[in-house]
Design an enzyme around this catalytic site. Sequence first.
Site, short mmCIF file in Angstrom:
data_model
loop_
_atom_site.label_atom_id
_atom_site.label_comp_id
_atom_site.label_asym_id
_atom_site.label_seq_id
_atom_site.Cartn_x
_atom_site.Cartn_y
_atom_site.Cartn_z
CG ASP A 143 -2.05 0.98 1.12
OD1 ASP A 143 -1.83 2.09 0.58
OD2 ASP A 143 -3.16 0.66 1.56
NE ARG A 217 -5.14 -10.36 -8.12
CZ ARG A 217 -6.31 -10.97 -8.32
NH1 ARG A 217 -7.43 -10.28 -8.28
NH2 ARG A 217 -6.35 -12.25 -8.52
#
Length: 237
Positions: A143, A217
């Site tokens: 993140d 991804r």
Amino acid sequence: MTNDKAPSGAPWRNFYGRRKGKGLRDSQKEYLDKDLLALSPGAVDWDVNPERKPLDLKGLFGGRPVWLEIGFGGGEHMVHQAAQNPDVGIIGCEPYINGVAMLLGKIRKAGVENVAIHPGDVRDMFDVLPDGSIDRAFLLYPDPWPKKRHHRRRFVTPEHLEPLSRVLTPGAIFRVATDIPDYVRQTLEEVPGQGFEWLAEGPGDWCNPWDDWLSTRYEQKALREDRVPHYLTFRKR
């Protein structure tokens, strides 16, 4: 933000992020119900191990070298590495339960057996990993917390890097992949200060993926949005 404090007396820790997203499919619920418990190291659970006795990695993986993936996302990289390295045990930590369910489905499909999963904060795993017990660690597209006031939430801060350094063996490799230039900056500022050396000798060493890399991804999303991946490799001194 959520506050993580187990009723059994686990330490209070801030947790920033999501625990769960959209509804799980029935198949994913089945994976969680039937597969997760058998793959979860019980010593991480405060109710099972309130004294925080070290995790028995030899019993878990039969004496094989152990790798750690911090925030495995959908699990594609973790399963790829497990399939390519059957002589290694891999522990994955991920608090986002939807990602855990996706990983479990991939484990079933690939048939890998050299994995363990902690569906929670990696700091809980650091509590029970013996010193110098991990031979390789991965931090892949973490993140980014792009706002400056949130940079202290990033993994590449002493709160996380100090225990990571403690559990890594001397000479262990720590890989970081990110598409955020400022995350690269902070990584290069913080990681060497915790006992690591950056192994880059030229631009190709951080512009090109590792030979055994499987694009995730999150990387595919970055490429679609014209962001440039960076691949940083460190070695524990």
